[in-house]
Write a protein that holds these residues in place. Sequence first.
Motif, PDB file in Angstrom:
ATOM      1  N   ALA A  73     -26.369   9.812  55.993  1.00 42.90           N
ATOM      2  CA  ALA A  73     -24.996  10.433  55.942  1.00 42.90           C
ATOM      3  C   ALA A  73     -24.484   8.467  55.654  1.00 42.90           C
ATOM      4  O   ALA A  73     -23.773   8.782  54.357  1.00 42.90           O
ATOM      5  N   ALA A  74     -24.746   7.904  55.894  1.00 43.86           N
ATOM      6  CA  ALA A  74     -23.978   6.194  56.475  1.00 43.86           C
ATOM      7  C   ALA A  74     -23.913   5.523  54.071  1.00 43.86           C
ATOM      8  O   ALA A  74     -23.071   5.519  53.458  1.00 43.86           O
ATOM      9  N   VAL A  84     -15.258  -5.730  50.869  1.00 46.45           N
ATOM     10  CA  VAL A  84     -15.632  -5.993  52.044  1.00 46.45           C
ATOM     11  C   VAL A  84     -15.093  -6.950  53.214  1.00 46.45           C
ATOM     12  O   VAL A  84     -15.520  -6.405  54.614  1.00 46.45           O
ATOM     13  N   GLY A  85     -14.050  -7.335  52.826  1.00 40.67           N
ATOM     14  CA  GLY A  85     -13.242  -8.250  53.738  1.00 40.67           C
ATOM     15  C   GLY A  85     -12.940  -6.831  54.896  1.00 40.67           C
ATOM     16  O   GLY A  85     -12.763  -7.112  55.603  1.00 40.67           O
ATOM     17  N   VAL A  86     -12.198  -6.296  54.247  1.00 45.59           N
ATOM     18  CA  VAL A  86     -11.222  -5.342  54.688  1.00 45.59           C
ATOM     19  C   VAL A  86     -12.202  -3.956  55.753  1.00 45.59           C
ATOM     20  O   VAL A  86     -12.820  -3.513  56.949  1.00 45.59           O
ATOM     21  N   ALA A  87     -13.453  -3.806  55.419  1.00 37.25           N
ATOM     22  CA  ALA A  87     -14.461  -3.349  55.580  1.00 37.25           C
ATOM     23  C   ALA A  87     -14.807  -4.203  56.837  1.00 37.25           C
ATOM     24  O   ALA A  87     -14.852  -3.761  57.895  1.00 37.25           O
ATOM     25  N   THR A  99     -21.197   3.868  57.902  1.00 39.59           N
ATOM     26  CA  THR A  99     -20.820   3.794  56.509  1.00 39.59           C
ATOM     27  C   THR A  99     -20.529   2.068  56.030  1.00 39.59           C
ATOM     28  O   THR A  99     -20.544   1.659  55.435  1.00 39.59           O
ATOM     29  N   LEU A 100     -18.851   1.838  57.484  1.00 41.11           N
ATOM     30  CA  LEU A 100     -19.291   0.318  57.284  1.00 41.11           C
ATOM     31  C   LEU A 100     -20.422  -0.934  57.193  1.00 41.11           C
ATOM     32  O   LEU A 100     -19.702  -2.249  55.963  1.00 41.11           O
ATOM     33  N   SER A 101     -21.170  -0.596  57.694  1.00 39.89           N
ATOM     34  CA  SER A 101     -21.937  -1.149  57.457  1.00 39.89           C
ATOM     35  C   SER A 101     -22.866  -1.243  56.113  1.00 39.89           C
ATOM     36  O   SER A 101     -23.154  -2.267  55.696  1.00 39.89           O
ATOM     37  N   GLU A 102     -23.063  -0.379  55.823  1.00 35.82           N
ATOM     38  CA  GLU A 102     -23.902   0.330  54.244  1.00 35.82           C
ATOM     39  C   GLU A 102     -22.472  -1.242  53.375  1.00 35.82           C
ATOM     40  O   GLU A 102     -22.600  -1.529  52.289  1.00 35.82           O
ATOM     41  N   ILE A 103     -21.685  -0.694  53.799  1.00 36.01           N
ATOM     42  CA  ILE A 103     -19.874  -0.628  51.995  1.00 36.01           C
ATOM     43  C   ILE A 103     -19.994  -2.868  52.612  1.00 36.01           C
ATOM     44  O   ILE A 103     -19.609  -3.343  51.365  1.00 36.01           O
ATOM     45  N   ALA A 104     -19.764  -3.002  54.383  1.00 31.28           N
ATOM     46  CA  ALA A 104     -19.717  -4.939  54.012  1.00 31.28           C
ATOM     47  C   ALA A 104     -20.808  -5.246  54.009  1.00 31.28           C
ATOM     48  O   ALA A 104     -20.847  -6.692  54.243  1.00 31.28           O
ATOM     49  N   GLY A 105     -22.506  -5.078  53.782  1.00 34.55           N
ATOM     50  CA  GLY A 105     -23.401  -5.427  53.996  1.00 34.55           C
ATOM     51  C   GLY A 105     -24.355  -5.866  54.902  1.00 34.55           C
ATOM     52  O   GLY A 105     -24.584  -7.036  54.841  1.00 34.55           O
TER      53      GLY A 105
END
Length: 490
Positions: free
Chosen positions: A87-88, A247-250, A279-285
């Motif tokens: 889902a993320a 990335v910084g905000v996520a 989900t944020l882990s995906e966006i932030a890498g």
Amino acid sequence: MAPPNQEETTPVKRPASPCGSKASHNSSPSKRARGSSVGSLGYGDHHGGGAEALRLAGPDNKTKQYNDGVLRKRTQVETDVLARERAAHELADALPKEISTIPTIDLFLPEALKDAVFVGHLVTDLDSVGGAIGAAALYNGRAALASDINSETAFALEEWGVAKPPTIEEVLKENPNVKICLVDHQQTSQMNPAINPDNVVGVIDHHALQSKTIVTDRPIYIDIRPWGSMSTIISHTFLTHHKRPSVGVAGMLLCAILSDTLNLQGPTTTEWDRLMVATLSEIAGVDDIQFLASQQFKAKSKELAGLSAHGLVNGDQKCFSFSTEAFTGDVGFAVVETTDDAVIIDRLDELLPEIVACKKEKNLSVLFFAVVNIVQLKGTLLLCGPSELSLAKAAFPDCKVNDAHTMMDLGSRVSRKKDYIPEITKAIKAGWKKPVKRGVSVIDMAALGQLEVDPTDYQRITRKGSMLAVKEGEHFTVDDDSIVDEENCI
């Protein structure tokens, strides 16, 4: 957006991006190191922050296996993100690839919050600051601080290359009549006194409406949801408005959710918190969510006065699985690193009952708690029962134990990875078995009491009504003599 079915590395330093101006949130920091592992579901990327857990997956796919053969059970946060990785991945992949948004999307965002200043509560914490930064990016506003930041917030800002926002006093000096949106609170008792209530145009919060809730002369924007973190609300709104945070905000939102939900272990944690972390882990890498969580807890531990016994025991705790002819079970090992170990050791009679309760609740055979002084480089092991005492003596035979059998001086041993777990593993493989002794862990679960959350501070969790609580003038001791059935002894 409905919640999904639950069945279903090392940090890189970035240049600071100013978060006091609206334009700063659209700048993209250098990307976090990304993994290349591919899980059983058939797609790559970061697996909701669980890529490292998958890379080290043990034979039962529920553990992490290290080069020395030691098996560690996956932590709660690792388990939660991996359960939501599909889902993320889909949510993150559906967002626009660029940080800038389509102009028509902004039509669905509240006009009242545009150009507003987003500010958290006094004695500000990471959720207040991270949420304010996220809200400012989402609503095209500006973040501000209600008070000085703590060590955990400072860690997150440095980790994600985000500059510290200005104070609300500095912002109001520039423009006394600027629009204000309160985040992570709505009580006037928690509001910075420099704020004029007449200028408040919105509230974004996750706390109960209690006494001293702000009263306004006109309707304002309100977004209050019963979730574990205010930053979860902001993260969810980014997704529902099809906007990709930088990335910084996520990363700031991710750290804030981990903080307020105690790494997804707190009683206020919801399915939305778990999904947003993945989900944020995906966006932030983020490839190793547990590493990020443990580093963040170490930063938080620099200010121990604000942490409850429950928070200390559960903050940086790992569980290791063993199976030998003499012993089969799970050994938990919690660590707190501090510059002043006396502050923790002075709370011994508060901590030991909580260690027992945690051990019982998680069905652990043994649970250790080490206090490490990172200045003097020395360790102290807290012992909550006969099993802990016996295994500690077997693993560290030259170390002294106090008269109450509740503490062991570990000397210069300070590393769980290098000093503690290898010796415990050797002792267990050498034939250690649980002693047939009576420990307080044999008490009924109901006697452990209940965890209560401070309605104004979700990180402040205390245990009430426990029969293990030490009475005034008394001290917690470990009985090393009485005998019971081994089957009931933990």
